[in-house]
Write a protein that holds these residues in place. Sequence first.
Motif, PDB file in Angstrom:
ATOM      1  N   LEU A  92       0.702  -1.153  -0.032  1.00 54.65           N
ATOM      2  CA  LEU A  92      -0.076   0.127   0.069  1.00 54.65           C
ATOM      3  C   LEU A  92       0.887   1.169   0.065  1.00 54.65           C
ATOM      4  O   LEU A  92       0.727   2.135  -0.600  1.00 54.65           O
ATOM      5  CB  LEU A  92      -0.987  -0.034   1.219  1.00 54.65           C
ATOM      6  CG  LEU A  92      -1.703   1.124   1.473  1.00 54.65           C
ATOM      7  CD1 LEU A  92      -2.970   1.203   0.122  1.00 54.65           C
ATOM      8  CD2 LEU A  92      -2.530   1.251   2.816  1.00 54.65           C
ATOM      9  N   VAL A  93       1.986   1.261   0.801  1.00 55.67           N
ATOM     10  CA  VAL A  93       2.777   2.476   1.073  1.00 55.67           C
ATOM     11  C   VAL A  93       3.630   2.604  -0.213  1.00 55.67           C
ATOM     12  O   VAL A  93       3.655   3.752  -0.752  1.00 55.67           O
ATOM     13  CB  VAL A  93       3.540   2.552   2.291  1.00 55.67           C
ATOM     14  CG1 VAL A  93       4.521   3.369   2.448  1.00 55.67           C
ATOM     15  CG2 VAL A  93       2.740   2.269   3.536  1.00 55.67           C
ATOM     16  N   GLY A  94       4.284   1.535  -0.568  1.00 58.53           N
ATOM     17  CA  GLY A  94       5.147   1.339  -1.695  1.00 58.53           C
ATOM     18  C   GLY A  94       6.277   0.961  -1.315  1.00 58.53           C
ATOM     19  O   GLY A  94       7.288   1.628  -0.438  1.00 58.53           O
ATOM     20  N   LEU A  95       6.822  -0.110  -1.881  1.00 53.64           N
ATOM     21  CA  LEU A  95       8.273  -0.788  -1.631  1.00 53.64           C
ATOM     22  C   LEU A  95       9.380  -0.074  -1.862  1.00 53.64           C
ATOM     23  O   LEU A  95      10.175  -0.071  -1.115  1.00 53.64           O
ATOM     24  CB  LEU A  95       8.274  -2.280  -2.177  1.00 53.64           C
ATOM     25  CG  LEU A  95       9.654  -2.923  -2.079  1.00 53.64           C
ATOM     26  CD1 LEU A  95       9.618  -3.425  -0.336  1.00 53.64           C
ATOM     27  CD2 LEU A  95       9.467  -4.387  -2.893  1.00 53.64           C
ATOM     28  N   ASP A  96       9.052   1.036  -2.950  1.00 50.86           N
ATOM     29  CA  ASP A  96      10.177   1.655  -3.070  1.00 50.86           C
ATOM     30  C   ASP A  96      10.503   2.707  -2.203  1.00 50.86           C
ATOM     31  O   ASP A  96      11.615   3.470  -2.172  1.00 50.86           O
ATOM     32  CB  ASP A  96      10.323   2.349  -4.694  1.00 50.86           C
ATOM     33  CG  ASP A  96       8.965   3.161  -4.751  1.00 50.86           C
ATOM     34  OD1 ASP A  96       7.587   2.736  -4.045  1.00 50.86           O
ATOM     35  OD2 ASP A  96       8.687   4.120  -5.331  1.00 50.86           O
ATOM     36  N   LEU A  97       9.778   2.975  -1.456  1.00 51.85           N
ATOM     37  CA  LEU A  97      10.163   4.014  -0.257  1.00 51.85           C
ATOM     38  C   LEU A  97      10.726   3.495   0.854  1.00 51.85           C
ATOM     39  O   LEU A  97      11.317   4.037   1.564  1.00 51.85           O
ATOM     40  CB  LEU A  97       8.455   4.516   0.244  1.00 51.85           C
ATOM     41  CG  LEU A  97       7.840   5.571  -0.663  1.00 51.85           C
ATOM     42  CD1 LEU A  97       6.483   5.882  -0.181  1.00 51.85           C
ATOM     43  CD2 LEU A  97       8.710   6.709  -1.182  1.00 51.85           C
ATOM     44  N   MET A  98      10.733   2.263   0.877  1.00 53.97           N
ATOM     45  CA  MET A  98      11.301   1.775   2.263  1.00 53.97           C
ATOM     46  C   MET A  98      12.715   1.661   2.484  1.00 53.97           C
ATOM     47  O   MET A  98      13.175   2.001   3.422  1.00 53.97           O
ATOM     48  CB  MET A  98      11.034   0.073   2.552  1.00 53.97           C
ATOM     49  CG  MET A  98       9.371  -0.245   2.570  1.00 53.97           C
ATOM     50  SD  MET A  98       8.615   0.741   3.897  1.00 53.97           S
ATOM     51  CE  MET A  98       9.558   0.282   5.214  1.00 53.97           C
ATOM     52  N   PRO A  99      13.418   1.576   1.200  1.00 56.69           N
ATOM     53  CA  PRO A  99      14.917   1.715   1.337  1.00 56.69           C
ATOM     54  C   PRO A  99      15.359   3.167   1.505  1.00 56.69           C
ATOM     55  O   PRO A  99      16.392   3.408   2.231  1.00 56.69           O
ATOM     56  CB  PRO A  99      15.423   1.339  -0.094  1.00 56.69           C
ATOM     57  CG  PRO A  99      14.346   0.597  -0.678  1.00 56.69           C
ATOM     58  CD  PRO A  99      13.261   0.971  -0.029  1.00 56.69           C
ATOM     59  N   LEU A 100      14.489   4.146   1.198  1.00 58.93           N
ATOM     60  CA  LEU A 100      14.860   5.493   1.521  1.00 58.93           C
ATOM     61  C   LEU A 100      14.813   5.884   2.957  1.00 58.93           C
ATOM     62  O   LEU A 100      15.543   6.470   3.462  1.00 58.93           O
ATOM     63  CB  LEU A 100      13.852   6.295   0.552  1.00 58.93           C
ATOM     64  CG  LEU A 100      14.042   6.126  -0.845  1.00 58.93           C
ATOM     65  CD1 LEU A 100      12.911   7.052  -1.665  1.00 58.93           C
ATOM     66  CD2 LEU A 100      15.463   6.421  -1.527  1.00 58.93           C
ATOM     67  N   VAL A 101      13.523   5.389   3.422  1.00 60.02           N
ATOM     68  CA  VAL A 101      13.132   5.569   4.834  1.00 60.02           C
ATOM     69  C   VAL A 101      14.211   5.130   5.899  1.00 60.02           C
ATOM     70  O   VAL A 101      14.699   5.428   6.742  1.00 60.02           O
ATOM     71  CB  VAL A 101      11.749   5.474   5.131  1.00 60.02           C
ATOM     72  CG1 VAL A 101      11.435   5.479   6.750  1.00 60.02           C
ATOM     73  CG2 VAL A 101      10.850   6.027   4.335  1.00 60.02           C
ATOM     74  N   ALA A 102      14.207   3.545   5.425  1.00 66.04           N
ATOM     75  CA  ALA A 102      15.231   2.831   6.479  1.00 66.04           C
ATOM     76  C   ALA A 102      16.740   3.374   6.223  1.00 66.04           C
ATOM     77  O   ALA A 102      17.522   3.463   7.010  1.00 66.04           O
ATOM     78  CB  ALA A 102      15.037   1.494   5.774  1.00 66.04           C
ATOM     79  N   GLY A 103      17.199   3.839   5.055  1.00 67.39           N
ATOM     80  CA  GLY A 103      18.502   4.213   4.635  1.00 67.39           C
ATOM     81  C   GLY A 103      18.848   5.700   5.664  1.00 67.39           C
ATOM     82  O   GLY A 103      19.829   5.989   6.196  1.00 67.39           O
ATOM     83  N   SER A 104      17.647   6.468   5.569  1.00 65.16           N
ATOM     84  CA  SER A 104      17.944   7.593   6.673  1.00 65.16           C
ATOM     85  C   SER A 104      18.040   7.368   7.798  1.00 65.16           C
ATOM     86  O   SER A 104      18.845   8.071   8.486  1.00 65.16           O
ATOM     87  CB  SER A 104      16.615   8.466   5.940  1.00 65.16           C
ATOM     88  OG  SER A 104      16.619   9.627   6.907  1.00 65.16           O
ATOM     89  N   LEU A 105      17.059   6.327   8.207  1.00 65.71           N
ATOM     90  CA  LEU A 105      17.117   6.101   9.742  1.00 65.71           C
ATOM     91  C   LEU A 105      18.493   5.380  10.060  1.00 65.71           C
ATOM     92  O   LEU A 105      19.299   5.780  10.976  1.00 65.71           O
ATOM     93  CB  LEU A 105      16.058   4.989  10.274  1.00 65.71           C
ATOM     94  CG  LEU A 105      14.866   5.735  10.513  1.00 65.71           C
ATOM     95  CD1 LEU A 105      13.758   4.697  10.878  1.00 65.71           C
ATOM     96  CD2 LEU A 105      14.913   6.896  11.831  1.00 65.71           C
ATOM     97  N   SER A 106      19.116   4.403   9.162  1.00 62.02           N
ATOM     98  CA  SER A 106      19.945   3.827   9.662  1.00 62.02           C
ATOM     99  C   SER A 106      21.472   4.737   9.745  1.00 62.02           C
ATOM    100  O   SER A 106      22.246   4.706  10.478  1.00 62.02           O
ATOM    101  CB  SER A 106      20.297   2.492   8.395  1.00 62.02           C
ATOM    102  OG  SER A 106      21.491   2.110   8.831  1.00 62.02           O
TER     103      SER A 106
END
Length: 203
Positions: A92-106
Amino acid sequence: PRYMRLLELVAGTDTDPEALESIRDFGDKALGKTCVDCNDTPGFIANRIGTLWITAATTDAMDMGLTVEEADAAMGRPVGIPKTGVFGLIDLVGLDLMPLVAGSLSTALPKDDLFNRVFRDEPLFNKMIADGYTGWKGKGGFYRLNREGGGKVKESIDLKTGDYAKSVKPRIDSVSAAKSLGLRGFLTHGDKPSQYVWSVMKK
């Protein structure tokens, strides 16, 4: 934003208090949001908690050998989460957004933070994104609709092989009994899906 009730308000030292209250009033009365004051920290509130939860849930599902259907059935209504579960939510959110958010947090968080201990780069997810399987805004994601032959068949991805097959609604004892067991009873049921949920939630 249209689904989430939470509206996080982050004020700085130079923020006009009247402007902040105007936004709070608009968010509450016009948008129907629950406004919460938040500090300017990595991920704020929703992404700090939500991205950790999603990362732990996907990682543990893969490590424990659950199907996406099993993981979503267990990590859904039995624990008060929408029926999408985790993989359906990512679609629903978009799998392509996950690496961006996760990378920023990491990058922003210390190396010994729980998120960085849980987070890992998943080759399957990267391949899905490269192939255009970014969720419902793309060709599908962990779930997709196969329209071959003029029909509509819901399929889900095999987390080990990356192949799609017809989705099968899982029959899970702990999920079936969750309404009568309550949360504690569900988490201590002992079957693999309930063990999976406990593994994620106890982190």
